[in-house]
Design a protein around this motif. Structure first.
Motif, mmCIF file in Angstrom:
data_model
loop_
_atom_site.group_PDB
_atom_site.id
_atom_site.type_symbol
_atom_site.label_atom_id
_atom_site.label_comp_id
_atom_site.label_asym_id
_atom_site.label_seq_id
_atom_site.Cartn_x
_atom_site.Cartn_y
_atom_site.Cartn_z
ATOM 1 N N GLN A 49 -8.717 -14.046 2.493
ATOM 2 C CA GLN A 49 -8.386 -12.791 3.168
ATOM 3 C C GLN A 49 -6.906 -12.730 3.444
ATOM 4 O OE1 GLN A 49 -10.618 -10.426 3.557
ATOM 5 N NE2 GLN A 49 -12.129 -11.735 2.575
ATOM 6 N N HIS A 79 -11.687 -2.789 -8.302
ATOM 7 C CA HIS A 79 -12.259 -1.468 -8.003
ATOM 8 C C HIS A 79 -12.981 -0.936 -9.233
ATOM 9 C CE1 HIS A 79 -8.545 -1.392 -5.262
ATOM 10 N NE2 HIS A 79 -9.589 -1.543 -4.463
ATOM 11 N N ALA A 132 -1.727 -7.253 -4.800
ATOM 12 C CA ALA A 132 -2.163 -5.881 -4.551
ATOM 13 C C ALA A 132 -2.687 -5.300 -5.847
ATOM 14 C CB ALA A 132 -1.004 -5.043 -4.006
ATOM 15 N N ASP A 143 -5.151 4.508 -3.313
ATOM 16 C CA ASP A 143 -5.041 3.613 -2.162
ATOM 17 C C ASP A 143 -5.288 2.169 -2.613
ATOM 18 O OD1 ASP A 143 -4.569 5.746 -0.447
ATOM 19 O OD2 ASP A 143 -6.699 6.043 -0.048
ATOM 20 N N MET A 182 -9.458 -11.291 -4.994
ATOM 21 C CA MET A 182 -9.655 -9.845 -4.938
ATOM 22 C C MET A 182 -11.004 -9.452 -5.524
ATOM 23 S SD MET A 182 -7.374 -8.686 -8.223
ATOM 24 C CE MET A 182 -8.435 -7.266 -8.469
ATOM 25 N N LYS A 195 0.828 -1.208 0.000
ATOM 26 C CA LYS A 195 0.000 0.000 0.000
ATOM 27 C C LYS A 195 0.863 1.259 0.000
ATOM 28 C CE LYS A 195 -3.874 -2.347 2.225
ATOM 29 N NZ LYS A 195 -4.721 -2.478 3.423
ATOM 30 N N ASP A 245 -5.502 -1.979 -2.496
ATOM 31 C CA ASP A 245 -5.903 -3.067 -1.601
ATOM 32 C C ASP A 245 -4.930 -4.222 -1.797
ATOM 33 O OD1 ASP A 245 -8.089 -2.058 -0.193
ATOM 34 O OD2 ASP A 245 -9.450 -2.447 -1.874
ATOM 35 N N CYS A 246 -4.849 -5.087 -0.787
ATOM 36 C CA CYS A 246 -3.920 -6.212 -0.854
ATOM 37 C C CYS A 246 -4.510 -7.408 -0.131
ATOM 38 C CB CYS A 246 -2.572 -5.835 -0.226
ATOM 39 S SG CYS A 246 -1.311 -7.133 -0.302
ATOM 40 N N SER A 247 -4.392 -8.580 -0.726
ATOM 41 C CA SER A 247 -4.777 -9.824 -0.056
ATOM 42 C C SER A 247 -3.550 -10.720 0.037
ATOM 43 C CB SER A 247 -5.893 -10.547 -0.837
ATOM 44 O OG SER A 247 -5.399 -11.058 -2.053
#
Length: 435
Positions: free
Chosen positions: A435, A273, A251, A321, A270, A213, A323-325
Protein backbone atom coordinates in the motif's frame (compact mmCIF):
# COMPACT_ATOMS: atom_id res chain seq x y z
CA UNK A 1 39.34 14.86 -14.89
CA UNK A 2 36.57 12.37 -14.17
CA UNK A 3 35.19 9.98 -16.77
CA UNK A 4 31.88 11.89 -16.93
CA UNK A 5 33.61 15.22 -17.57
CA UNK A 6 35.91 13.73 -20.20
CA UNK A 7 32.96 12.14 -22.00
CA UNK A 8 31.06 15.45 -21.88
CA UNK A 9 34.03 17.42 -23.24
CA UNK A 10 34.50 14.97 -26.12
CA UNK A 11 30.82 15.21 -27.01
CA UNK A 12 30.86 19.01 -26.98
CA UNK A 13 33.87 18.95 -29.29
CA UNK A 14 32.03 16.73 -31.77
CA UNK A 15 28.86 18.82 -31.45
CA UNK A 16 30.76 22.06 -32.13
CA UNK A 17 32.19 20.54 -35.31
CA UNK A 18 28.68 19.69 -36.55
CA UNK A 19 27.10 22.96 -35.38
CA UNK A 20 29.79 25.65 -35.47
CA UNK A 21 27.10 28.34 -35.60
CA UNK A 22 23.36 28.69 -35.04
CA UNK A 23 20.86 27.55 -37.66
CA UNK A 24 20.10 29.83 -40.59
CA UNK A 25 16.59 31.21 -40.80
CA UNK A 26 15.59 29.09 -43.81
CA UNK A 27 17.61 25.94 -43.14
CA UNK A 28 15.79 22.69 -42.32
CA UNK A 29 15.72 21.72 -38.66
CA UNK A 30 17.98 18.79 -37.69
CA UNK A 31 15.06 17.25 -35.78
CA UNK A 32 11.35 17.55 -36.55
CA UNK A 33 8.96 19.11 -34.00
CA UNK A 34 6.20 16.85 -32.68
CA UNK A 35 3.40 19.23 -33.67
CA UNK A 36 2.62 21.82 -36.31
CA UNK A 37 1.26 24.18 -33.66
CA UNK A 38 1.95 24.11 -29.93
CA UNK A 39 0.35 25.88 -26.97
CA UNK A 40 2.45 27.84 -24.51
CA UNK A 41 1.89 25.11 -21.93
CA UNK A 42 2.89 22.37 -24.38
CA UNK A 43 6.04 24.25 -25.37
CA UNK A 44 7.89 23.01 -22.25
CA UNK A 45 7.47 19.30 -22.97
CA UNK A 46 7.81 19.51 -26.74
CA UNK A 47 11.01 21.58 -26.57
CA UNK A 48 12.62 19.19 -24.10
CA UNK A 49 11.63 16.30 -26.36
CA UNK A 50 13.23 18.00 -29.38
CA UNK A 51 16.41 18.78 -27.45
CA UNK A 52 16.79 15.33 -25.94
CA UNK A 53 16.11 13.67 -29.29
CA UNK A 54 18.71 15.79 -31.07
CA UNK A 55 21.37 15.13 -28.43
CA UNK A 56 20.62 11.42 -27.97
CA UNK A 57 20.96 10.83 -31.72
CA UNK A 58 24.51 12.20 -31.45
CA UNK A 59 25.51 10.14 -28.42
CA UNK A 60 25.36 12.84 -25.76
CA UNK A 61 25.82 11.68 -22.16
CA UNK A 62 22.39 11.62 -20.52
CA UNK A 63 23.27 14.07 -17.74
CA UNK A 64 24.82 16.60 -20.12
CA UNK A 65 21.87 16.21 -22.48
CA UNK A 66 19.42 17.02 -19.69
CA UNK A 67 21.40 20.06 -18.51
CA UNK A 68 21.81 21.45 -22.03
CA UNK A 69 18.10 21.03 -22.79
CA UNK A 70 17.02 22.53 -19.47
CA UNK A 71 19.33 25.54 -19.86
CA UNK A 72 18.21 26.18 -23.44
CA UNK A 73 14.55 25.91 -22.46
CA UNK A 74 15.00 28.41 -19.62
CA UNK A 75 16.46 30.89 -22.11
CA UNK A 76 13.63 30.25 -24.59
CA UNK A 77 10.94 30.87 -21.99
CA UNK A 78 12.54 34.22 -21.15
CA UNK A 79 12.30 35.28 -24.81
CA UNK A 80 9.54 37.26 -26.49
CA UNK A 81 7.47 34.56 -28.18
CA UNK A 82 4.80 36.86 -29.62
CA UNK A 83 6.29 36.79 -33.15
CA UNK A 84 5.48 33.08 -33.30
CA UNK A 85 1.79 33.35 -32.35
CA UNK A 86 -0.61 31.71 -34.79
CA UNK A 87 -3.80 33.41 -35.87
CA UNK A 88 -6.89 31.99 -34.21
CA UNK A 89 -9.26 29.84 -36.24
CA UNK A 90 -12.52 31.60 -37.01
CA UNK A 91 -14.49 28.55 -35.88
CA UNK A 92 -12.87 28.80 -32.44
CA UNK A 93 -13.96 32.39 -31.80
CA UNK A 94 -16.73 31.36 -29.44
CA UNK A 95 -14.45 29.02 -27.50
CA UNK A 96 -11.80 29.72 -24.91
CA UNK A 97 -8.87 31.30 -26.71
CA UNK A 98 -5.59 29.39 -26.44
CA UNK A 99 -2.38 31.01 -27.60
CA UNK A 100 -0.75 28.74 -30.16
CA UNK A 101 2.78 29.02 -31.51
CA UNK A 102 4.13 27.95 -34.90
CA UNK A 103 6.28 24.97 -33.94
CA UNK A 104 9.00 25.06 -36.59
CA UNK A 105 9.75 28.73 -35.95
CA UNK A 106 9.78 28.52 -32.16
CA UNK A 107 11.76 25.27 -32.11
CA UNK A 108 14.35 26.91 -34.35
CA UNK A 109 14.80 29.51 -31.60
CA UNK A 110 15.03 26.74 -28.98
CA UNK A 111 17.60 24.75 -30.97
CA UNK A 112 19.66 27.89 -31.55
CA UNK A 113 19.62 28.51 -27.80
CA UNK A 114 20.79 24.93 -27.28
CA UNK A 115 23.56 25.31 -29.87
CA UNK A 116 24.64 28.60 -28.31
CA UNK A 117 24.85 27.04 -24.84
CA UNK A 118 26.74 23.99 -26.15
CA UNK A 119 29.27 26.19 -27.99
CA UNK A 120 29.78 28.32 -24.86
CA UNK A 121 30.34 25.19 -22.74
CA UNK A 122 32.75 23.86 -25.35
CA UNK A 123 34.82 27.05 -25.15
CA UNK A 124 34.68 27.23 -21.37
CA UNK A 125 33.55 24.03 -19.68
CA UNK A 126 31.31 24.91 -16.71
CA UNK A 127 31.27 23.33 -13.28
CA UNK A 128 28.40 20.90 -13.67
CA UNK A 129 26.47 19.28 -10.82
CA UNK A 130 27.62 15.73 -10.05
CA UNK A 131 25.76 12.83 -11.68
CA UNK A 132 23.29 10.81 -9.58
CA UNK A 133 25.12 9.08 -6.75
CA UNK A 134 23.40 5.78 -7.51
CA UNK A 135 23.11 4.99 -11.20
CA UNK A 136 20.27 2.59 -11.97
CA UNK A 137 20.84 0.23 -14.86
CA UNK A 138 17.95 -0.08 -17.27
CA UNK A 139 17.11 -1.98 -20.44
CA UNK A 140 14.06 -1.66 -22.68
CA UNK A 141 12.76 -3.32 -25.82
CA UNK A 142 9.59 -2.71 -27.85
CA UNK A 143 8.09 -4.41 -30.92
CA UNK A 144 5.09 -3.80 -33.15
CA UNK A 145 4.51 -7.56 -33.21
CA UNK A 146 1.68 -8.59 -35.55
CA UNK A 147 -0.24 -5.33 -35.21
CA UNK A 148 -0.46 -2.95 -38.15
CA UNK A 149 0.97 -0.01 -36.20
CA UNK A 150 3.20 0.53 -33.19
CA UNK A 151 1.23 2.53 -30.63
CA UNK A 152 3.44 2.07 -27.53
CA UNK A 153 5.77 4.75 -26.17
CA UNK A 154 8.26 4.59 -23.30
CA UNK A 155 10.37 7.05 -21.32
CA UNK A 156 13.54 6.59 -19.23
CA UNK A 157 14.83 9.61 -17.30
CA UNK A 158 17.57 8.76 -14.82
CA UNK A 159 18.44 12.48 -14.97
CA UNK A 160 14.98 13.69 -13.86
CA UNK A 161 16.35 16.36 -11.50
CA UNK A 162 18.82 17.78 -14.00
CA UNK A 163 16.15 18.01 -16.69
CA UNK A 164 13.96 20.20 -14.49
CA UNK A 165 16.59 22.04 -12.48
CA UNK A 166 15.48 20.40 -9.21
CA UNK A 167 18.13 20.85 -6.51
CA UNK A 168 16.50 19.56 -3.32
CA UNK A 169 19.08 16.80 -2.74
CA UNK A 170 16.58 13.96 -3.32
CA UNK A 171 17.66 11.43 -5.95
CA UNK A 172 15.02 10.78 -8.63
CA UNK A 173 14.62 8.59 -11.69
CA UNK A 174 11.51 8.34 -13.86
CA UNK A 175 10.36 5.45 -16.07
CA UNK A 176 7.13 5.06 -18.02
CA UNK A 177 5.34 2.82 -20.53
CA UNK A 178 2.31 4.12 -22.44
CA UNK A 179 0.10 1.83 -24.53
CA UNK A 180 -1.92 3.74 -27.12
CA UNK A 181 -5.09 2.59 -28.84
CA UNK A 182 -6.97 4.12 -31.75
CA UNK A 183 -3.71 5.76 -32.81
CA UNK A 184 -0.44 6.75 -31.17
CA UNK A 185 -1.30 10.42 -30.47
CA UNK A 186 -2.38 10.00 -26.83
CA UNK A 187 0.63 7.81 -25.98
CA UNK A 188 3.00 10.27 -27.65
CA UNK A 189 1.39 13.16 -25.78
CA UNK A 190 1.62 11.42 -22.40
CA UNK A 191 5.25 10.43 -23.00
CA UNK A 192 6.04 14.06 -23.80
CA UNK A 193 4.12 15.91 -21.10
CA UNK A 194 3.37 13.75 -18.05
CA UNK A 195 6.86 13.99 -16.53
CA UNK A 196 6.78 17.77 -17.10
CA UNK A 197 3.46 18.05 -15.27
CA UNK A 198 4.79 15.84 -12.47
CA UNK A 199 7.94 17.91 -12.00
CA UNK A 200 5.82 21.05 -11.54
CA UNK A 201 3.82 19.62 -8.62
CA UNK A 202 4.64 21.28 -5.31
CA UNK A 203 3.71 18.08 -3.46
CA UNK A 204 6.22 15.95 -5.41
CA UNK A 205 8.40 15.29 -2.37
CA UNK A 206 5.83 15.53 0.43
CA UNK A 207 2.91 13.65 -1.19
CA UNK A 208 4.00 11.91 -4.37
CA UNK A 209 0.70 10.03 -4.78
CA UNK A 210 -1.26 13.28 -4.99
CA UNK A 211 1.39 14.75 -7.29
CA UNK A 212 0.99 11.83 -9.67
CA UNK A 213 -2.81 11.96 -9.65
CA UNK A 214 -2.83 15.69 -10.39
CA UNK A 215 -0.21 15.26 -13.12
CA UNK A 216 -2.17 12.52 -14.88
CA UNK A 217 -5.40 14.51 -14.76
CA UNK A 218 -3.66 17.67 -15.95
CA UNK A 219 -2.04 15.82 -18.85
CA UNK A 220 -5.44 14.44 -19.83
CA UNK A 221 -6.93 17.96 -19.72
CA UNK A 222 -4.07 19.28 -21.87
CA UNK A 223 -4.55 16.50 -24.41
CA UNK A 224 -8.27 17.23 -24.52
CA UNK A 225 -7.47 20.69 -25.88
CA UNK A 226 -5.14 19.29 -28.54
CA UNK A 227 -7.59 16.52 -29.45
CA UNK A 228 -10.36 19.08 -29.94
CA UNK A 229 -8.16 21.39 -32.03
CA UNK A 230 -6.83 18.59 -34.23
CA UNK A 231 -9.82 16.21 -34.11
CA UNK A 232 -7.90 13.36 -32.49
CA UNK A 233 -9.70 10.32 -31.07
CA UNK A 234 -6.99 8.14 -29.55
CA UNK A 235 -6.39 7.04 -25.97
CA UNK A 236 -3.56 5.55 -23.93
CA UNK A 237 -3.08 3.54 -20.79
CA UNK A 238 0.08 4.17 -18.82
CA UNK A 239 2.21 2.94 -15.96
CA UNK A 240 4.89 5.15 -14.44
CA UNK A 241 7.53 4.53 -11.79
CA UNK A 242 9.31 7.31 -9.93
CA UNK A 243 12.19 6.31 -7.70
CA UNK A 244 12.49 9.18 -5.24
CA UNK A 245 15.06 8.72 -2.50
CA UNK A 246 14.06 5.60 -0.56
CA UNK A 247 10.60 5.44 -2.18
CA UNK A 248 9.24 3.70 -5.24
CA UNK A 249 6.02 5.35 -6.43
CA UNK A 250 4.02 3.62 -9.15
CA UNK A 251 1.05 5.34 -10.79
CA UNK A 252 -1.17 3.93 -13.49
CA UNK A 253 -4.21 4.25 -15.72
CA UNK A 254 -5.57 1.13 -17.38
CA UNK A 255 -3.99 -2.29 -17.81
CA UNK A 256 -0.28 -1.60 -18.27
CA UNK A 257 1.47 -2.94 -15.17
CA UNK A 258 4.54 -2.76 -12.94
CA UNK A 259 6.02 -5.61 -10.91
CA UNK A 260 8.63 -5.28 -8.17
CA UNK A 261 11.04 -8.15 -7.56
CA UNK A 262 12.42 -8.33 -4.03
CA UNK A 263 14.76 -11.11 -2.95
CA UNK A 264 13.88 -13.10 -6.05
CA UNK A 265 10.11 -12.93 -5.44
CA UNK A 266 7.39 -10.95 -7.21
CA UNK A 267 5.67 -8.25 -5.19
CA UNK A 268 2.32 -6.93 -6.37
CA UNK A 269 2.35 -3.14 -6.57
CA UNK A 270 -0.97 -2.51 -8.29
CA UNK A 271 -4.28 -3.81 -9.57
CA UNK A 272 -4.75 -2.89 -13.26
CA UNK A 273 -7.91 -1.04 -14.30
CA UNK A 274 -10.03 -3.41 -16.36
CA UNK A 275 -13.74 -3.02 -17.14
CA UNK A 276 -14.55 -6.37 -15.52
CA UNK A 277 -12.89 -5.43 -12.22
CA UNK A 278 -15.82 -5.30 -9.83
CA UNK A 279 -15.24 -1.78 -8.52
CA UNK A 280 -14.61 -0.45 -12.03
CA UNK A 281 -17.80 -2.12 -13.28
CA UNK A 282 -19.74 -0.57 -10.41
CA UNK A 283 -18.24 2.88 -11.00
CA UNK A 284 -19.18 2.80 -14.68
CA UNK A 285 -22.71 1.54 -14.01
CA UNK A 286 -23.23 4.21 -11.34
CA UNK A 287 -22.43 6.80 -14.02
CA UNK A 288 -25.06 5.29 -16.32
CA UNK A 289 -22.70 3.24 -18.47
CA UNK A 290 -22.44 -0.49 -18.96
CA UNK A 291 -19.91 -3.28 -19.42
CA UNK A 292 -20.51 -5.67 -22.31
CA UNK A 293 -18.59 -8.71 -23.54
CA UNK A 294 -17.53 -8.46 -27.19
CA UNK A 295 -14.53 -10.76 -27.45
CA UNK A 296 -13.43 -9.13 -24.19
CA UNK A 297 -15.15 -6.89 -21.64
CA UNK A 298 -15.67 -3.38 -23.01
CA UNK A 299 -16.93 -0.04 -21.70
CA UNK A 300 -20.24 0.74 -23.43
CA UNK A 301 -19.28 -1.75 -26.12
CA UNK A 302 -16.24 0.28 -27.16
CA UNK A 303 -12.94 0.39 -25.24
CA UNK A 304 -11.38 -2.59 -23.49
CA UNK A 305 -9.86 -0.33 -20.82
CA UNK A 306 -11.73 1.51 -18.10
CA UNK A 307 -9.17 4.26 -17.41
CA UNK A 308 -6.95 6.09 -19.87
CA UNK A 309 -5.64 9.40 -21.07
CA UNK A 310 -7.84 10.49 -23.98
CA UNK A 311 -10.88 8.49 -25.17
CA UNK A 312 -12.93 11.65 -24.73
CA UNK A 313 -15.98 10.19 -26.47
CA UNK A 314 -16.34 7.86 -23.48
CA UNK A 315 -15.49 10.19 -20.60
CA UNK A 316 -16.29 9.94 -17.68
CA UNK A 317 -16.84 6.20 -18.07
CA UNK A 318 -13.23 5.86 -19.20
CA UNK A 319 -11.67 7.80 -16.34
CA UNK A 320 -8.41 9.75 -16.19
CA UNK A 321 -8.18 9.37 -12.41
CA UNK A 322 -4.91 7.54 -11.80
CA UNK A 323 -4.13 5.29 -8.86
CA UNK A 324 -0.77 5.32 -7.11
CA UNK A 325 1.05 3.02 -4.69
CA UNK A 326 4.13 4.01 -2.70
CA UNK A 327 6.62 1.41 -1.50
CA UNK A 328 9.49 2.07 0.90
CA UNK A 329 12.62 0.54 -0.57
CA UNK A 330 14.44 -1.62 1.98
CA UNK A 331 17.65 -2.27 0.03
CA UNK A 332 16.88 -5.89 -0.87
CA UNK A 333 14.92 -5.06 -4.01
CA UNK A 334 16.21 -6.58 -7.25
CA UNK A 335 14.34 -4.75 -9.98
CA UNK A 336 11.08 -3.22 -11.14
CA UNK A 337 9.57 -4.19 -14.48
CA UNK A 338 7.10 -2.03 -16.41
CA UNK A 339 5.22 -3.39 -19.41
CA UNK A 340 2.06 -2.97 -21.45
CA UNK A 341 -0.75 -5.51 -21.60
CA UNK A 342 0.84 -7.07 -24.68
CA UNK A 343 3.35 -8.56 -22.25
CA UNK A 344 1.08 -9.30 -19.30
CA UNK A 345 -1.62 -10.94 -21.43
CA UNK A 346 0.92 -13.72 -21.98
CA UNK A 347 3.01 -13.57 -18.78
CA UNK A 348 1.85 -13.76 -15.17
CA UNK A 349 3.48 -11.29 -12.76
CA UNK A 350 4.66 -14.23 -10.65
CA UNK A 351 6.71 -15.47 -13.64
CA UNK A 352 8.73 -12.26 -13.91
CA UNK A 353 11.55 -13.15 -11.45
CA UNK A 354 12.27 -16.48 -13.15
CA UNK A 355 12.12 -15.01 -16.65
CA UNK A 356 14.44 -12.11 -15.84
CA UNK A 357 16.95 -14.41 -14.13
CA UNK A 358 16.91 -16.80 -17.09
CA UNK A 359 17.46 -13.87 -19.47
CA UNK A 360 20.36 -12.63 -17.35
CA UNK A 361 21.95 -16.08 -17.41
CA UNK A 362 21.76 -16.26 -21.19
CA UNK A 363 23.06 -12.71 -21.57
CA UNK A 364 26.01 -13.41 -19.26
CA UNK A 365 27.06 -16.73 -20.81
CA UNK A 366 29.22 -15.40 -23.70
CA UNK A 367 31.13 -13.02 -21.43
CA UNK A 368 31.31 -15.34 -18.47
CA UNK A 369 33.07 -18.16 -20.28
CA UNK A 370 30.07 -20.42 -19.80
CA UNK A 371 30.00 -20.14 -16.02
CA UNK A 372 26.63 -18.87 -14.88
CA UNK A 373 27.87 -18.10 -11.38
CA UNK A 374 30.81 -15.97 -12.52
CA UNK A 375 29.58 -13.53 -15.14
CA UNK A 376 31.84 -10.73 -16.27
CA UNK A 377 30.57 -7.48 -14.73
CA UNK A 378 29.65 -5.04 -17.49
CA UNK A 379 28.41 -1.47 -17.54
CA UNK A 380 24.66 -1.88 -18.11
CA UNK A 381 22.69 -4.99 -19.02
CA UNK A 382 22.38 -5.23 -22.76
CA UNK A 383 19.04 -4.81 -24.44
CA UNK A 384 19.13 -8.60 -24.78
CA UNK A 385 17.45 -9.04 -21.37
CA UNK A 386 14.41 -7.01 -22.38
CA UNK A 387 14.54 -8.55 -25.87
CA UNK A 388 14.30 -12.04 -24.40
CA UNK A 389 11.32 -11.09 -22.23
CA UNK A 390 9.53 -9.64 -25.25
CA UNK A 391 10.38 -12.74 -27.30
CA UNK A 392 8.98 -14.96 -24.54
CA UNK A 393 5.66 -13.08 -24.50
CA UNK A 394 5.41 -13.28 -28.28
CA UNK A 395 6.15 -17.02 -28.26
CA UNK A 396 3.54 -17.45 -25.51
CA UNK A 397 0.89 -16.10 -27.87
CA UNK A 398 0.83 -12.32 -27.60
CA UNK A 399 -0.01 -10.63 -30.90
CA UNK A 400 -0.25 -7.09 -29.49
CA UNK A 401 2.41 -4.38 -29.37
CA UNK A 402 4.86 -5.34 -26.61
CA UNK A 403 7.05 -3.00 -24.57
CA UNK A 404 9.14 -4.21 -21.62
CA UNK A 405 11.24 -1.88 -19.47
CA UNK A 406 13.42 -3.33 -16.70
CA UNK A 407 15.07 -1.14 -14.04
CA UNK A 408 17.68 -2.97 -11.98
CA UNK A 409 17.73 -1.74 -8.39
CA UNK A 410 20.94 -3.66 -7.75
CA UNK A 411 23.68 -4.73 -10.20
CA UNK A 412 22.52 -7.65 -12.35
CA UNK A 413 25.72 -9.58 -11.64
CA UNK A 414 24.71 -9.68 -7.95
CA UNK A 415 21.40 -11.27 -8.91
CA UNK A 416 23.29 -13.98 -10.77
CA UNK A 417 25.72 -14.48 -7.90
CA UNK A 418 22.77 -14.98 -5.54
CA UNK A 419 21.13 -17.35 -8.01
CA UNK A 420 19.12 -20.01 -6.22
CA UNK A 421 18.30 -23.48 -7.64
CA UNK A 422 16.39 -23.22 -10.91
CA UNK A 423 12.68 -22.82 -10.51
CA UNK A 424 12.70 -21.60 -6.91
CA UNK A 425 11.96 -18.04 -7.93
CA UNK A 426 8.91 -19.20 -9.80
CA UNK A 427 7.50 -21.65 -7.31
CA UNK A 428 8.19 -19.50 -4.33
CA UNK A 429 7.01 -16.21 -5.75
CA UNK A 430 4.70 -14.36 -3.43
CA UNK A 431 2.49 -11.47 -4.32
CA UNK A 432 2.27 -9.43 -1.14
CA UNK A 433 0.24 -6.30 -1.75
CA UNK A 434 2.02 -3.01 -0.98
CA UNK A 435 0.00 0.00 0.00
Amino acid sequence: MGDEEEEARKFLERFAEEFPATLEGDSPLPVSPLSRRVSLEELHGESLEVGLKLLAARGAPAGLSALLSQTALSKLLQSDLSPFHCSQDAEAEDEEQVVLLESVAVQRVFLNELITVALAWHRSFPELPPPPSHFLQCCVHAIKNTRRKMEDKHVTLTEFNQLFGIQDGVRRAYYAVFDGHGGVDAATYASTHLHVALAKQETLQSDVATAFKVAFKHTDDMFKGKAKRERLRSGSTGVVALIQGPQLAVAWLGDSQAVLVRGGQAVTLMDPHKPEREDEKQRIEDLGGCITFMGCWRVNGTYAVSRAIGDFDQKPYVSADADCSVTQLQGDEDLVLLACDGFFDAVKPSEVPRLVLAALRRTAEPEGGGGEDTPSPGPAPSEAVAQQLVAHAKAAGSSDNITVLVVFLRPPELLLARDSPQGSSDSGASEASQQ
